[in-house]
Write a protein that holds these residues in place. Structure first.
Motif, PDB file in Angstrom:
ATOM      1  N   MET A   1       0.847  -1.204   0.000  1.00  0.00           N
ATOM      2  CA  MET A   1       0.000   0.000   0.000  1.00  0.00           C
ATOM      3  C   MET A   1       0.876   1.246   0.000  1.00  0.00           C
ATOM      4  N   LEU A   2       0.578   2.193  -0.885  1.00  0.00           N
ATOM      5  CA  LEU A   2       1.323   3.443  -0.930  1.00  0.00           C
ATOM      6  C   LEU A   2       0.876   4.354   0.221  1.00  0.00           C
ATOM      7  N   PRO A   3       1.631   5.408   0.508  1.00  0.00           N
ATOM      8  CA  PRO A   3       1.332   6.250   1.675  1.00  0.00           C
ATOM      9  C   PRO A   3      -0.019   6.964   1.582  1.00  0.00           C
ATOM     10  N   LYS A   4      -0.576   7.234   2.743  1.00  0.00           N
ATOM     11  CA  LYS A   4      -1.786   8.039   2.811  1.00  0.00           C
ATOM     12  C   LYS A   4      -1.434   9.517   2.622  1.00  0.00           C
ATOM     13  N   VAL A   5      -2.376  10.270   2.085  1.00  0.00           N
ATOM     14  CA  VAL A   5      -2.150  11.696   1.844  1.00  0.00           C
ATOM     15  C   VAL A   5      -1.741  12.411   3.131  1.00  0.00           C
ATOM     16  N   THR A   6      -2.397  12.101   4.233  1.00  0.00           N
ATOM     17  CA  THR A   6      -2.077  12.780   5.485  1.00  0.00           C
ATOM     18  C   THR A   6      -0.647  12.495   5.932  1.00  0.00           C
ATOM     19  N   GLU A   7      -0.157  11.291   5.669  1.00  0.00           N
ATOM     20  CA  GLU A   7       1.237  10.969   6.006  1.00  0.00           C
ATOM     21  C   GLU A   7       2.189  11.728   5.100  1.00  0.00           C
ATOM     22  N   LEU A   8       1.845  11.817   3.828  1.00  0.00           N
ATOM     23  CA  LEU A   8       2.677  12.578   2.888  1.00  0.00           C
ATOM     24  C   LEU A   8       2.769  14.039   3.314  1.00  0.00           C
ATOM     25  N   LEU A   9       1.634  14.615   3.715  1.00  0.00           N
ATOM     26  CA  LEU A   9       1.618  16.027   4.106  1.00  0.00           C
ATOM     27  C   LEU A   9       2.461  16.290   5.348  1.00  0.00           C
ATOM     28  N   LYS A  10       2.501  15.325   6.250  1.00  0.00           N
ATOM     29  CA  LYS A  10       3.280  15.499   7.487  1.00  0.00           C
ATOM     30  C   LYS A  10       4.768  15.655   7.224  1.00  0.00           C
ATOM     31  N   HIS A  11       5.240  15.059   6.147  1.00  0.00           N
ATOM     32  CA  HIS A  11       6.676  15.007   5.906  1.00  0.00           C
ATOM     33  C   HIS A  11       7.154  15.993   4.849  1.00  0.00           C
ATOM     34  N   VAL A  12       6.281  16.918   4.440  1.00  0.00           N
ATOM     35  CA  VAL A  12       6.677  17.932   3.462  1.00  0.00           C
ATOM     36  C   VAL A  12       7.612  18.935   4.129  1.00  0.00           C
ATOM     37  N   GLN A  13       8.766  19.162   3.508  1.00  0.00           N
ATOM     38  CA  GLN A  13       9.738  20.117   4.040  1.00  0.00           C
ATOM     39  C   GLN A  13       9.714  21.438   3.261  1.00  0.00           C
ATOM     40  N   ASP A  14       9.812  21.336   1.947  1.00  0.00           N
ATOM     41  CA  ASP A  14       9.752  22.515   1.095  1.00  0.00           C
ATOM     42  C   ASP A  14       8.378  22.569   0.423  1.00  0.00           C
ATOM     43  N   ILE A  15       8.133  23.608  -0.371  1.00  0.00           N
ATOM     44  CA  ILE A  15       6.857  23.711  -1.072  1.00  0.00           C
ATOM     45  C   ILE A  15       6.677  22.500  -1.990  1.00  0.00           C
ATOM     46  N   SER A  16       5.517  21.867  -1.885  1.00  0.00           N
ATOM     47  CA  SER A  16       5.217  20.707  -2.723  1.00  0.00           C
ATOM     48  C   SER A  16       3.843  20.891  -3.361  1.00  0.00           C
TER      49      SER A  16
END
Length: 269
Positions: A1-16
């Protein structure tokens, strides 16, 4: 299973960024696109495929991107949605490792043709059926205060994040965040961005989506392009509110999306 959106958002460092595309986009366009979004969002179009079977364009594109190792957010609407179909769909998505859903009511929604009379009912059904397997997003409308209480109900029913309708001024998003937090809506609220180039394109979008535009914005367009206006909006939100992720409604115009991001990465006078 690929990552959940909320998990992806938690780890954003720069503008994505995430990119919304429609199912008729050509696979070669996606293959030749140099930018790597945090995830691709795929629209649903129930009026076209009628929810008859799983051999439909949105699922084919979702599976194609999934095989390519891309993160996918699949839209699902209440339009023409029956319980048997959604149960079959959820099982299919779990089998493919797709775990992110964006739940909407859908265009020209007719409650007589759906087993779900609201997005809230569909969210509750998905949670009852699959627990916390899916990460669920819902739409937010920064210019519609009368929809805030309904948004709170959707979040309380199991929505994990919000993608907003496009807007064109920083203060609109800031005010919306404040209003949501005051109501106890504490999930991530991702700003939706519509890149446009001309006044005509802006007028077409605002007429379709009933988004108000101020005279101040129209005056700005006398001196700079729509892409520059949107780039400044993103930079203002990022700087003033420390927002790091933006959802772009591409309309499948990937070169324009690339131009926007290039403009953001360049100094703006």
């Amino acid at each position: 299973m690929l990552p959940k959106v909320t998990e992806l958002l938690k780890h954003v460092q720069d503008i994505s960024y995430s990119f919304e595309v429609t199912p008729d986009i050509a696979e070669e366009e996606l293959d030749n696109f140099d930018l790597e979004p945090l995830f691709f969002s795929i629209t649903w179009h129930a009026q076209t495929h009628q929810c008859i079977n799983l051999e439909i364009a949105p699922l084919k594109l979702a599976n194609y991107l999934r095989i390519k190792g891309k993160n996918v957010l699949l839209h699902i609407s209440c339009t023409n949605m029956r319980r048997d179909y959604v149960n079959m769909l959820l099982t299919n998505l779990q089998d493919k490792g797709i775990c992110n859903l964006f739940i909407i009511l859908g265009e020209k929604f007719d409650p007589s043709k759906s087993d779900f009379k609201s997005t809230q009912e569909l969210i509750i059904h998905i949670r009852e059926r699959t627990g916390n397997y899916f990460c669920i997003g819902v739409a937010g409308f920064p210019n519609c205060d009368d929809k805030l209480s309904h948004l709170k109900e959707k979040v309380d029913s199991g929505a994990d994040f919000i993608l907003t309708q496009a807007f064109f001024e920083y203060k609109i998003y800031k005010r919306y965040i404040i209003k949501c937090r005051e109501l106890g809506i504490n999930v991530p609220i991702v700003p939706g961005i519509f890149p446009f180039e001309t006044k005509g394109e802006l007028a077409g979008f605002t007429d379709l989506c009933k988004v108000p535009v101020t005279n101040n914005l129209i005056e700005k367009l006398e001196n700079i392009s729509g892409v520059e206006v949107v780039a400044r909006l993103i930079k203002d939100i990022s700087k003033q509110l420390q927002v790091k992720h933006f959802h772009i409604f591409t309309l499948n115009k990937l070169p324009r999306t690339a131009k926007l991001i290039s403009t953001i990465n360049s100094p703006i006078k």
